[in-house]
Design a protein around this motif. Structure first.
Motif, PDB file in Angstrom:
ATOM      1  N   ASP A  99      86.411 -31.432  28.583  1.00  0.00           N
ATOM      2  CA  ASP A  99      86.976 -32.786  28.496  1.00  0.00           C
ATOM      3  C   ASP A  99      88.168 -32.885  27.537  1.00  0.00           C
ATOM      4  O   ASP A  99      89.188 -33.490  27.863  1.00  0.00           O
ATOM      5  CB  ASP A  99      85.892 -33.770  28.047  1.00  0.00           C
ATOM      6  CG  ASP A  99      84.655 -33.658  28.896  1.00  0.00           C
ATOM      7  OD1 ASP A  99      84.441 -34.520  29.750  1.00  0.00           O
ATOM      8  OD2 ASP A  99      83.896 -32.673  28.712  1.00  0.00           O
TER       9      ASP A  99
ATOM     10  N   GLU B 293      91.267 -30.934  28.770  1.00  0.00           N
ATOM     11  CA  GLU B 293      91.816 -31.604  29.953  1.00  0.00           C
ATOM     12  C   GLU B 293      92.677 -32.795  29.529  1.00  0.00           C
ATOM     13  O   GLU B 293      93.749 -33.039  30.079  1.00  0.00           O
ATOM     14  CB  GLU B 293      90.664 -32.082  30.843  1.00  0.00           C
ATOM     15  CG  GLU B 293      91.107 -32.533  32.219  1.00  0.00           C
ATOM     16  CD  GLU B 293      89.938 -33.071  33.025  1.00  0.00           C
ATOM     17  OE1 GLU B 293      90.156 -33.990  33.813  1.00  0.00           O
ATOM     18  OE2 GLU B 293      88.798 -32.581  32.837  1.00  0.00           O
ATOM     19  N   TYR B 294      92.214 -33.512  28.506  1.00  0.00           N
ATOM     20  CA  TYR B 294      92.980 -34.656  28.010  1.00  0.00           C
ATOM     21  C   TYR B 294      94.189 -34.221  27.178  1.00  0.00           C
ATOM     22  O   TYR B 294      95.301 -34.740  27.352  1.00  0.00           O
ATOM     23  CB  TYR B 294      92.072 -35.580  27.174  1.00  0.00           C
ATOM     24  CG  TYR B 294      92.878 -36.590  26.392  1.00  0.00           C
ATOM     25  CD1 TYR B 294      93.444 -37.706  27.033  1.00  0.00           C
ATOM     26  CD2 TYR B 294      93.153 -36.392  25.039  1.00  0.00           C
ATOM     27  CE1 TYR B 294      94.241 -38.604  26.332  1.00  0.00           C
ATOM     28  CE2 TYR B 294      93.954 -37.284  24.336  1.00  0.00           C
ATOM     29  CZ  TYR B 294      94.495 -38.381  24.974  1.00  0.00           C
ATOM     30  OH  TYR B 294      95.296 -39.261  24.289  1.00  0.00           O
TER      31      TYR B 294
ATOM     32  N   THR C 246      91.864 -22.149  26.255  1.00  0.00           N
ATOM     33  CA  THR C 246      92.283 -22.955  27.399  1.00  0.00           C
ATOM     34  C   THR C 246      93.750 -23.292  27.189  1.00  0.00           C
ATOM     35  O   THR C 246      94.130 -23.734  26.108  1.00  0.00           O
ATOM     36  CB  THR C 246      91.450 -24.248  27.519  1.00  0.00           C
ATOM     37  OG1 THR C 246      90.069 -23.909  27.507  1.00  0.00           O
ATOM     38  CG2 THR C 246      91.771 -24.995  28.819  1.00  0.00           C
TER      39      THR C 246
END
Ligand SMILES: [Mg+2]
Length: 403
Positions: A52, A55-56, A401
């Motif tokens: 999460d 991704e943000y 990531t």
């Protein structure tokens, strides 16, 4: 022209020697990076960071700290979250502050608004070398890292030689310390009752130190949210004759009315709590008049951003802050930056056994603790980086990531 450094990569670090610890490194497209840290339920924290949160955050402007805090708290499921998501957010917020300071070329205390003091008084939490670090969590015979020959096996010392311990701290310049001799009796009743005999035994270190050192050493009582209300009140009444510095986390933090009730029974300051997160919970604590002193952990409460907001709110209630240290070296560094900046800091926690060992194994710089006070350098950001020893360890796992 405003700078808009874009977040390009988020890494998280797990080291087998410190299994509860999670360290976050956030990179931006101007070549800078920032470090942040939290602890507990590491797998859940890593998962939130790389799903999460990444991704943000990826591709976003790293400078928008307040907005990212707000959005990530929403994503975490609410503004009063106390779980793994809030701890992940805390670590991310620390990394964004480190980045922000580096980009400005200023230490974090300066970008927070500058120094209110050059150094802050510290007290020593009498943990041993491995207290809370390994999964056993206890530094005593049988724990992974018990070093009976080390000079700072302080948890063992407060159970066996409290006056010797107090004298050793005094010789290093400390005038305040924290111990938890009642914890050993909790399991007998799950904290539902304390006998007169155990009350007497738990009180003894406070009595002995007070008799030997008088006002030369203030001693705080840590209760770790382990006791029910009547037992906590009994403990407080037993220790009160020895003028303790404060009663910490006397009851479970899930009912702040019970904490307010505890506080109403004693004239010794009540402090809480590293177990409370975000401004919304602290607002309730202050409105209920449940504390005299505000403690939070920067790595759990919502990062430097949230700690600063809570410190300011506490000030408006006439309440000082005393930031918690025990998570790891990056949180400790962030603590001291905030403690130097906030106008209403009372005292800062430190653990000499950690500073002398594993904190130093992870990072290149720590706050300087000298003669009972802590200070930091004027290096940009938080002013620290990983050591070569940490980065080259085969016990280290890095998850990445990126855009
Ligand atoms: Mg505590």
């Amino acid at each position: 022209m405003a700078k808009s450094p874009k977040i390009t990569k988020i890494e998280s670090f797990h080291h087998e020697a410190y299994p509860k610890l999670v360290i976050v490194k956030i990179h931006t497209d101007d070549g800078l990076y920032g470090l942040g840290e939290t602890s507990f339920s590491p797998e859940s924290v890593h998962a939130f960071i790389h799903a999460d949160a990444s991704e943000y955050l990826l591709g976003k402007d790293a400078s928008r700290l307040d907005w990212h805090w707000h959005r990530l708290a929403k994503i975490a499921g609410g503004m009063r979250s106390r779980g793994a998501e809030m701890r992940a957010l805390s670590a991310i917020d620390l990394a964004l502050w480190d980045l922000y300071g580096k980009r400005m070329g200023e230490p974090v205390y300066n970008v927070l608004g500058g120094l209110s003091r050059d150094r802050i008084k510290v007290y020593n939490t009498c943990a041993g070398y491995s207290y809370g670090v390994n999964t056993q969590g206890q530094a005593g015979p049988g724990s992974i890292d018990y070093r009976p020959d080390g000079p700072y096996e302080d948890l063992h010392a407060f159970m066996t030689d409290p006056v010797g311990l107090a004298r050793s701290l005094h010789a290093e310049g400390f005038r305040a310390m924290k111990i938890w001799p009642f914890d050993q009796f909790v399991t007998k009743t799950n904290g539902q009752h304390i006998s007169h005999e155990d009350l007497e035994k738990g009180t003894e270190p406070f009595r002995l130190i007070h008799e030997a050192m008088g006002d030369q050493m203030e001693v705080a009582v840590e209760m770790h949210q382990m006791w029910n209300l009547p037992s906590a009140i009994k403990i407080a009444q037993a220790v009160t004759p020895y003028k303790p510095m404060w009663f910490e986390d006397a009851v479970q933090m899930d009912n702040l009315d019970a904490l307010a009730q505890f506080r109403s029974t004693t004239n010794i300051p009540t402090i809480a709590s590293e177990g409370v997160a975000t401004r919304w919970s602290f607002r309730e604590m202050f409105v209920k008049q449940a504390v005299d002193i505000c403690m939070f952990d920067i790595g759990w409460v919502g990062g430097i951003s949230e700690a600063k907001r809570i410190a300011t709110m506490a000030e408006s209630f006439g309440i000082p802050i005393a930031p918690h240290d025990c998570v790891g070296p990056i949180v400790f560094m962030a603590d001291v930056h905030l403690s130097l900046n906030a106008t209403n800091t009372f005292i800062q926690e430190t653990v000499r056994a950690f500073n002398a060992t594993w904190y130093n194994d992870i990072v290149t710089a720590l706050p300087k603790v000298e003669n009972g006070y802590a200070s930091v350098s004027d290096d940009p950001g938080l002013g620290l980086d990983f050591t070569e020893k940490f980065l080259s360890s085969d016990q280290l796992t890095v998850r990445t990531t990126e855009l």
